[in-house]
Scaffold this active site. Structure first.
Site, short mmCIF file in Angstrom:
data_model
loop_
_atom_site.label_atom_id
_atom_site.label_comp_id
_atom_site.label_asym_id
_atom_site.label_seq_id
_atom_site.Cartn_x
_atom_site.Cartn_y
_atom_site.Cartn_z
N ARG A 1 0.81 -1.22 0.00
CA ARG A 1 0.00 0.00 0.00
C ARG A 1 0.84 1.27 0.00
NH1 ARG A 1 -4.82 2.12 1.66
NH2 ARG A 1 -3.80 3.78 2.78
N CYS B 1 -7.04 -3.78 2.66
CA CYS B 1 -6.10 -4.82 3.08
C CYS B 1 -6.67 -5.49 4.32
CB CYS B 1 -4.71 -4.25 3.32
SG CYS B 1 -4.62 -3.25 4.78
N ARG C 1 7.92 -8.44 5.83
CA ARG C 1 7.66 -7.14 5.20
C ARG C 1 8.19 -6.00 6.06
NH1 ARG C 1 2.00 -5.68 5.20
NH2 ARG C 1 3.13 -3.73 5.22
N VAL D 1 -7.99 3.28 15.61
CA VAL D 1 -7.40 3.82 14.38
C VAL D 1 -7.85 3.04 13.14
CG1 VAL D 1 -5.23 4.39 13.20
CG2 VAL D 1 -5.42 4.70 15.68
N ARG E 1 -9.20 0.93 4.27
CA ARG E 1 -8.10 1.86 4.07
C ARG E 1 -8.24 2.75 2.82
NH1 ARG E 1 -2.52 -0.86 5.99
NH2 ARG E 1 -2.02 1.29 6.44
#
Ligand code: UD1
Length: 416
Positions: free
Chosen positions: A92, A116, A396, A326, A121
């Protein structure tokens, strides 16, 4: 597919060095597109996400070369304005190229990043900010085609202090004509690192780290050398692991001010740690008081530490309520932790964690990066040998996490 085998029950002992911050280097690599001069980045973490961002830059015409922890980046000429679907779908954060590409070439085409594992998002705040600076956004067969022959400074109010939107707007505005004000800006330390980097290139950004950022557009930016700040989320993950496993660990290369919300909670839980010149020393004892956690934007408790903190609370004394504010769907680790015996109930945006005496080993699947870290922490405190699958998510964003844990005495091995 590679997986991790983790045998729980070992105390952690020794020193661990935290790598450079993933969330700082990704926008900084994108910002390297703002100049044709050479950029040198030190403390560059060796991560899959950094490889993907390097490939994005190379597909636009740049060159990225790694030499240990140093990256050499040159974007002499931009040869393409389009990033293929394959790269955007891998990461992303590739959307960070929108701001700098607009500033450098006036146009960019990227595949829409979509959602995702942790939520839908959207990128509406990024696009709204770029539009305020004069960009036009078109959707074209799944691609976002954004163009702006000339960017002009503007006053931009963000409906939510989005980290990525603040960074994208900063990168677009630094070479726009006139002054830009970002109000309700995100205040994360990685935003300050990006602003410092741009200023080292000749930019004029003030106020990064507060909720109002002032950007005076400049004609041109030049090359620079920059050292990436330490990764506060990696540091926090090691601190939580050391506390949960017991033993004594010095977590080196940290900025304690960046870890305040985590350290405050650990204090409340009864974790013993010391801030030293070299880093943070944790004297783990394994079991703590249950504490409630609510994730918030910086300087609140970081959402990226919610999963590993929740994993530690599975063995706390009492009941903890962990609330995620969040992201809308960031409890994917909970079902996996339950397979290891954890007693957790989800109610709306909260996870209610009733501490238990012992977790047991199981085969579990990492659904995303931080969920993966949570499962490793759980496996380190569980009885028996757990198998963690889909570990590419962990690679990642954590630089050699299994190797660093082995260095602390953990029994963790990667097998194919
Ligand atoms: C960054 C971090 C990520 C961290 C997150 C929050 C990077 C590469 N990633 O992600 O590790 O978890 O900050 O600290 O730095 N939102 C919108 N519209 C937008 C943008 C965001 O609605 O245009 C929403 C998101 O869906 C989410 C919230 O705002 O619910 C926060 O997102 P944001 O701060 O933008 O996170 P990222 O920059 O994607």
């Amino acid at each position: 597919m590679a997986k991790l085998l983790v045998t729980g029950g070992k105390e952690l002992e020794g020193t661990v060095n935290v790598s450079g911050a993933k969330n700082a280097i990704l926008p900084i690599l994108a910002a390297s597109l703002l100049t044709s001069d050479k950029i040198v980045l030190d403390e560059a973490p060796d991560l899959l996400d950094v490889d993907v961002m390097s490939q994005v830059i190379e597909c636009l015409g740049g060159k990225v070369k790694r030499n240990g922890k140093r990256l050499h980046v040159v974007n002499k000429q931009i040869k393409s304005i389009e990033t293929p679907f394959d790269l955007i779908s891998k990461m992303r954060a590739s959307i960070f190229i929108m701001g700098p590409m607009l500033a450098r070439t006036g146009r960019v085409r990227i595949s829409h990043p979509g959602g995702c594992a942790i939520g839908s998002r959207p990128i509406n705040f990024h696009l709204k900010g770029l539009e305020c600076l004069g960009a036009q956004v078109r959707m074209d067969h799944g691609f976002l085609d954004v163009s702006a022959p000339k960017l002009k400074g503007a006053r931009i109010y963000l409906d939510f202090p989005s980290v990525g939107a603040t960074e994208n707007i900063m990168m677009a505005a630094c070479c726009a004509e006139g002054t830009t004000l970002i109000e309700n800006a995100a205040q994360e330390p990685e935003i300050v690192d990006l602003a410092n980097f741009i200023n080292e290139m000749g930019g004029k950004i003030k106020g990064a780290g507060t909720n109002i950022i002032h950007i005076e557009g400049v004609k041109e930016l030049h090359g620079t050398s920059h050292t990436i700040i330490p990764d506060r989320i990696e540091a926090g993950t090691f601190i939580l692991m050391a506390a949960a496993c017991g033993g004594e660990v010095l977590v080196r290369n940290v900025i304690p001010a960046h870890l305040k919300p985590l350290l405050a909670k650990l204090n409340e839980a009864g974790v013993i740690y010391k801030e030293e010149d070299e880093g943070i020393r944790v004297m783990g004892k394994g079991c703590y008081n249950a504490v409630d956690i609510k994730t918030q934007v910086h300087p609140g408790f970081p959402t990226d530490l919610q999963a590993p903190a929740l994993a530690m609370l599975t063995k706390a004394n009492g009941t903890a309520v962990v609330t995620e504010t969040v992201f809308e769907n960031r409890f994917m680790h909970v079902d996996e932790l339950k397979r290891m015996g954890a007693n957790i109930k989800i109610e709306g945006r909260s996870a209610i964690v009733q501490g238990i005496d012992n977790m047991y080993a199981a085969t579990v699947v990492a659904s995303d990066l931080r969920a993966g870290a949570a499962l490793i922490l759980a496996a380190l405190i569980a009885n028996g040998t757990s198998e963690i699958r889909e570990i590419h998510h962990i690679e990642r964003g954590y630089d050699n996490l299994d190797g660093k844990l082995r260095g602390l005495g953990a029994e963790i091995n990667k097998v194919d």
